[in-house]
Enzyme design. Structure first.
Site, PDB file in Angstrom:
ATOM      1  N   GLY A   1     -12.912 -10.854  -7.494  1.00  0.00           N
ATOM      2  CA  GLY A   1     -12.002 -11.967  -7.273  1.00  0.00           C
ATOM      3  C   GLY A   1     -11.925 -12.804  -8.530  1.00  0.00           C
ATOM      4  O   GLY A   1     -12.815 -13.601  -8.820  1.00  0.00           O
TER       5      GLY A   1
ATOM      6  N   LEU B   1       0.799  -1.235   0.000  1.00  0.00           N
ATOM      7  CA  LEU B   1       0.000   0.000   0.000  1.00  0.00           C
ATOM      8  C   LEU B   1       0.830   1.283   0.000  1.00  0.00           C
ATOM      9  O   LEU B   1       0.594   2.185   0.821  1.00  0.00           O
ATOM     10  CB  LEU B   1      -0.979  -0.003   1.193  1.00  0.00           C
ATOM     11  CG  LEU B   1      -1.891  -1.229   1.297  1.00  0.00           C
ATOM     12  CD1 LEU B   1      -2.697  -1.193   2.586  1.00  0.00           C
ATOM     13  CD2 LEU B   1      -2.826  -1.334   0.107  1.00  0.00           C
TER      14      LEU B   1
ATOM     15  N   ILE C   1     -13.999  -9.992  -2.734  1.00  0.00           N
ATOM     16  CA  ILE C   1     -13.050 -10.235  -1.677  1.00  0.00           C
ATOM     17  C   ILE C   1     -11.748  -9.478  -1.940  1.00  0.00           C
ATOM     18  O   ILE C   1     -11.421  -9.180  -3.095  1.00  0.00           O
ATOM     19  CB  ILE C   1     -12.738 -11.771  -1.533  1.00  0.00           C
ATOM     20  CG1 ILE C   1     -12.138 -12.363  -2.794  1.00  0.00           C
ATOM     21  CG2 ILE C   1     -13.927 -12.525  -1.069  1.00  0.00           C
ATOM     22  CD1 ILE C   1     -11.694 -13.828  -2.652  1.00  0.00           C
TER      23      ILE C   1
ATOM     24  N   CYS D   1      -6.083  -3.878   7.879  1.00  0.00           N
ATOM     25  CA  CYS D   1      -4.932  -3.504   8.724  1.00  0.00           C
ATOM     26  C   CYS D   1      -5.195  -3.893  10.182  1.00  0.00           C
ATOM     27  O   CYS D   1      -6.294  -3.689  10.686  1.00  0.00           O
ATOM     28  CB  CYS D   1      -4.744  -1.995   8.630  1.00  0.00           C
ATOM     29  SG  CYS D   1      -3.264  -1.401   9.453  1.00  0.00           S
TER      30      CYS D   1
ATOM     31  N   GLY E   1      -9.984  -6.657 -11.155  1.00  0.00           N
ATOM     32  CA  GLY E   1      -8.680  -6.287 -10.612  1.00  0.00           C
ATOM     33  C   GLY E   1      -7.534  -6.764 -11.484  1.00  0.00           C
ATOM     34  O   GLY E   1      -7.157  -6.118 -12.464  1.00  0.00           O
ATOM     35  N   THR E   2      -7.011  -7.923 -11.160  1.00  0.00           N
ATOM     36  CA  THR E   2      -5.807  -8.449 -11.815  1.00  0.00           C
ATOM     37  C   THR E   2      -5.927  -8.483 -13.334  1.00  0.00           C
ATOM     38  O   THR E   2      -4.947  -8.257 -14.052  1.00  0.00           O
ATOM     39  CB  THR E   2      -5.523  -9.865 -11.245  1.00  0.00           C
ATOM     40  OG1 THR E   2      -5.379  -9.735  -9.819  1.00  0.00           O
ATOM     41  CG2 THR E   2      -4.263 -10.461 -11.816  1.00  0.00           C
TER      42      THR E   2
END
Ligand SMILES: Cc1cc2nc3c(=O)[nH]c(=O)nc-3n(C[C@H](O)[C@H](O)[C@H](O)COP(=O)(O)O)c2cc1C
Length: 291
Positions: free
Chosen positions: A243, A74, A191, A131, A265-266
């Site tokens: 996900g 991050l 997720i 976190c 995302g990816t």
């Protein structure tokens, strides 16, 4: 395919997963073509923290047969510089901006929520609760009690929608989801990445600078589906499912499991225009299934 989510009217149900699409860098690379064909119906920022973070030491990535493992840690320029430098550029994007924030204490998260509350260019906030709380040692999003206390602290600070991004590294994600709903979350997203590890093939030591990393991509799709399915049956809140989404069918599966929006995302690392393609494929599948 227009959809309303937390009072935001979106052109279609496909958005990005936080930290996986840099809209400011993409604008520099693609110019105004990015604005004309923006891949997502809303833009979610990378996680912003109050203080500047350098992120984890290298190595930061490990490719898996079914995805990616990252230990980016991050890195970000911190709240003040994000507000001054990045937010104006993000506000120029043709879609609503959702800012993802994280803190390692209730006070830190509260400071971020308060700072964004007065900004009309921020449509909603996403809370990355992966976190550990420095005061209790508990990961905020893995413990229902800890998450309730966090939301009780931040909910009164803003009228903006608060999307809680759940971690899959929890004993019972549905219980955490119920706690978030009871304490005032507006929506849930899931997720986040799953904890994994790779060893340097020569030294046998952990490959990633952070020791462990977050697994994403197709490898986690079945887990995402199961968790969205379980959470959707446990709460009334709207859900952003993510996900391993690579195509329209993956998005449709998550929606059938209970997601209102789907995040990519990816897959955007492989194809920066994936969001648009997936939205078009989803549109086609929904049209076919309506016949
Ligand atoms: C390189 C990388 C960086 C990420 N950075 C963040 C982040 O800053 N904040 C966050 O909440 N999630 C972050 N994520 C998690 C994604 O938003 C998403 O929840 C996860 O990758 C699952 O979706 P996917 O399989 O489509 O990638 C990151 C994921 C990757 C791969």
């Amino acid at each position: 395919m227009s959809v309303t989510f937390c009072n935001l009217v979106l052109d279609h149900p496909v958005i990005n997963g936080s930290g996986t699409f840099d809209a400011i860098a993409a604008r520099r690379a693609f110019g105004d073509a990015l604005l004309e064909r923006f891949p997502f119906a809303a833009f979610v920022s990378k996680t912003v923290t109050v203080a500047t973070r350098q992120g984890n030491p290298p190595e930061r990535l490990w490719e898996l047969p079914g995805g990616l493992m990252n230990s980016i840690g991050l890195p970000n320029k911190g709240l003040e510089r994000f507000l001054a430098e990045d937010l104006p550029e993000l506000a120029a994007m043709p879609v609503p901006v959702i800012v993802n924030v994280m803190g390692c204490s209730r006070g830190e998260v509260s400071a971020s929520v308060e700072a964004f509350d007065g900004r009309p260019d921020v449509a909603a906030l996403e809370l990355n609760v992966s976190c550990p709380n420095v005061e209790t040692g508990l990961v905020m999003g893995a413990d229902p009690w800890e998450l309730s206390r966090l939301l009780e602290a931040v909910r009164p600070l803003t009228a903006k929608p608060l999307i809680v991004k759940l971690t899959p590294n929890a004993t019972d994600v549905a219980e955490v989801a119920r706690a978030a709903e009871a304490a005032g979350a507006s929506a849930l997203s899931l997720i986040n990445t799953l904890r994994g590890m790779a060893l340097d093939p020569v030294s046998g030591e952990p490959w990633l600078g952070g020791g462990t990393g977050g697994v994403s991509g197709p490898a986690i799709r079945a887990i995402a589906l199961a968790q969205v399915h379980s959470v959707a049956r446990s709460v009334e809140l709207p859900i952003v499912g993510m996900g391993g989404v690579q195509c329209g069918q993956d998005a449709l599966d998550l929606m059938r499991a209970g997601a209102d929006l789907v995040a990519v995302g990816t897959e955007s690392f492989r194809d920066p225009a994936a969001g648009l393609r997936i939205a078009a494929e989803l549109d086609q599948l929904l049209a076919n299934s309506a016949v």
